[in-house]
Design a protein around this motif. Sequence first.
Motif, short mmCIF file in Angstrom:
data_model
loop_
_atom_site.label_atom_id
_atom_site.label_comp_id
_atom_site.label_asym_id
_atom_site.label_seq_id
_atom_site.Cartn_x
_atom_site.Cartn_y
_atom_site.Cartn_z
N PRO A 234 15.12 4.60 18.25
CA PRO A 234 14.54 5.24 17.05
C PRO A 234 14.54 4.35 15.81
N TRP A 235 15.37 3.28 15.79
CA TRP A 235 15.40 2.41 14.62
C TRP A 235 14.02 1.83 14.35
N SER A 236 13.35 1.36 15.40
CA SER A 236 12.05 0.70 15.24
C SER A 236 11.03 1.65 14.63
N ILE A 237 10.95 2.85 15.20
CA ILE A 237 9.97 3.83 14.69
C ILE A 237 10.33 4.24 13.27
N GLY A 238 11.63 4.46 13.01
CA GLY A 238 12.07 4.84 11.67
C GLY A 238 11.73 3.79 10.63
N ALA A 239 11.95 2.51 10.97
CA ALA A 239 11.62 1.42 10.05
C ALA A 239 10.12 1.32 9.84
N LEU A 240 9.35 1.54 10.91
CA LEU A 240 7.89 1.52 10.78
C LEU A 240 7.43 2.61 9.82
N LEU A 241 7.96 3.81 9.98
CA LEU A 241 7.55 4.92 9.12
C LEU A 241 7.95 4.68 7.67
N ALA A 242 9.14 4.11 7.44
CA ALA A 242 9.57 3.80 6.07
C ALA A 242 8.64 2.76 5.45
N THR A 243 8.23 1.77 6.25
CA THR A 243 7.29 0.75 5.76
C THR A 243 5.96 1.38 5.39
N LEU A 244 5.51 2.33 6.21
CA LEU A 244 4.23 2.98 5.94
C LEU A 244 4.29 3.83 4.67
N VAL A 245 5.43 4.46 4.41
CA VAL A 245 5.57 5.23 3.17
C VAL A 245 5.40 4.29 1.97
N LEU A 246 6.06 3.13 2.03
CA LEU A 246 5.92 2.15 0.95
C LEU A 246 4.47 1.69 0.82
N LEU A 247 3.86 1.37 1.97
CA LEU A 247 2.49 0.86 1.94
C LEU A 247 1.53 1.87 1.33
N PHE A 248 1.66 3.14 1.75
CA PHE A 248 0.74 4.15 1.23
C PHE A 248 1.07 4.55 -0.20
N ALA A 249 2.29 4.32 -0.63
CA ALA A 249 2.60 4.54 -2.04
C ALA A 249 1.78 3.58 -2.91
N PHE A 250 1.56 2.35 -2.40
CA PHE A 250 0.75 1.38 -3.13
C PHE A 250 -0.75 1.62 -2.91
N GLN A 251 -1.11 2.11 -1.71
CA GLN A 251 -2.52 2.31 -1.38
C GLN A 251 -3.04 3.68 -1.84
N GLY A 252 -2.13 4.51 -2.35
CA GLY A 252 -2.46 5.91 -2.61
C GLY A 252 -3.72 6.15 -3.41
N ARG A 253 -3.85 5.45 -4.53
CA ARG A 253 -5.02 5.70 -5.38
C ARG A 253 -6.32 5.38 -4.66
N ALA A 254 -6.33 4.25 -3.91
CA ALA A 254 -7.54 3.86 -3.18
C ALA A 254 -7.89 4.89 -2.11
N ILE A 255 -6.86 5.44 -1.45
CA ILE A 255 -7.10 6.42 -0.39
C ILE A 255 -7.63 7.73 -0.97
N LEU A 256 -7.06 8.16 -2.09
CA LEU A 256 -7.52 9.39 -2.72
C LEU A 256 -8.97 9.27 -3.19
N GLU A 257 -9.32 8.07 -3.63
CA GLU A 257 -10.66 7.86 -4.14
C GLU A 257 -11.68 7.66 -3.01
N GLN A 258 -11.22 7.07 -1.85
CA GLN A 258 -12.16 6.76 -0.77
C GLN A 258 -11.54 7.08 0.61
#
Length: 357
Positions: A234-258
């Motif tokens: 589960p460490w691998s999946i957990g780390a992947l999901l944490a990375t995705l939260v960070l990534l989408f925190a930065f990508q959020g505005r672009a995703i909401l707009e498009q």
Amino acid sequence: MSAQCEVTAKAAGGASMSVFERYLSLWVFLCIVAGVGLGQLWPGAFQAVARLEYAQVNLPVGLLIWVMIIPMLVKVDFGALHEVRQHVRGIGVTLFINWLVKPFSMAFLGWLFVRQLFAPYLPTDQLDSYIAGLILLAAAPCTAMVFVWSRLTKGDPLFTLSQVALNDTIMIFAFAPLVAFLLGLSAITVPWDTLFASVVLYIVIPVILAQLWRRHLLKGGPAAFDAAMEKIGPWSIGALLATLVLLFAFQGRAILEQPLVIALLAVPILIQVLFTSSLAYWLNRRCGEKHAVACPSALIGASNFFELAVAAAISLFGFESGAALATVVGVLIEVPVMLLVVKVVNASKGWYERNEH
């Protein structure tokens, strides 16, 4: 077969999908929602995380990526490489698909869909970045999840193990030149220093650390090794999901707009997975390989090492890049599409074996 190979082959043969793995697409979707929401609520906190860099490497993300990749590489037994001669035809088909068909076809599909058909609906300044992300996604063959797919199709565990070990060995030397060549074909500037640094950070060092850890675990015997694999999985999946939260925190505005961008980027990925898996399956049948080899061959040919792709995209192009977003779309559709491929190869066993020699 060596004792270590036997231990790993048994583990591969008995691999099953955990709750995290079975519902990976759901977790990724929840990470999108959480990341976008948190990024809008506390933009300052995430900007502070983005500034935690050393030599152009984001330290929190670098740590998360190691936690993602190393437990997966512990499962790989490079001692199984001598077993490849037992399945020369299946190995040959899979190598052809992984290192020639998949990366070059993705470069073509990226050009066709991103730069041509979908260009009017995508941000013009991100077109090259999207194509780069698709290329990174296709350039690295899958490692850990292959054991799960093989198990679900009753695939030959020794073939799966030897193929993964061979692919990972090739990846150490071929990933950077292949990515650079394909980016060059797509007229995208190649940051060579960052690309090689990514290979060292996210392939070479994790492979060395994982194999040292593997040796240590095997000293305790097969039972201790299996227990450790179950615990750290589960460490691998957990780390992947944490990375995705960070990534989408930065990508959020672009995703909401498009939001349409995610759907459009999924199209070439979906086409390629179905094309490469079908071609690998058919070629194995033509070569006279048994069904238990053709199934993992098709699945290895279609699946991506998305953890490495996400890591390389962030290192090369940044958190907020189209490349990072494209690799995450690959993560989003990986499990449901691969489960579809599993269902197809299982259902077509009768047709396949009518032509076996």
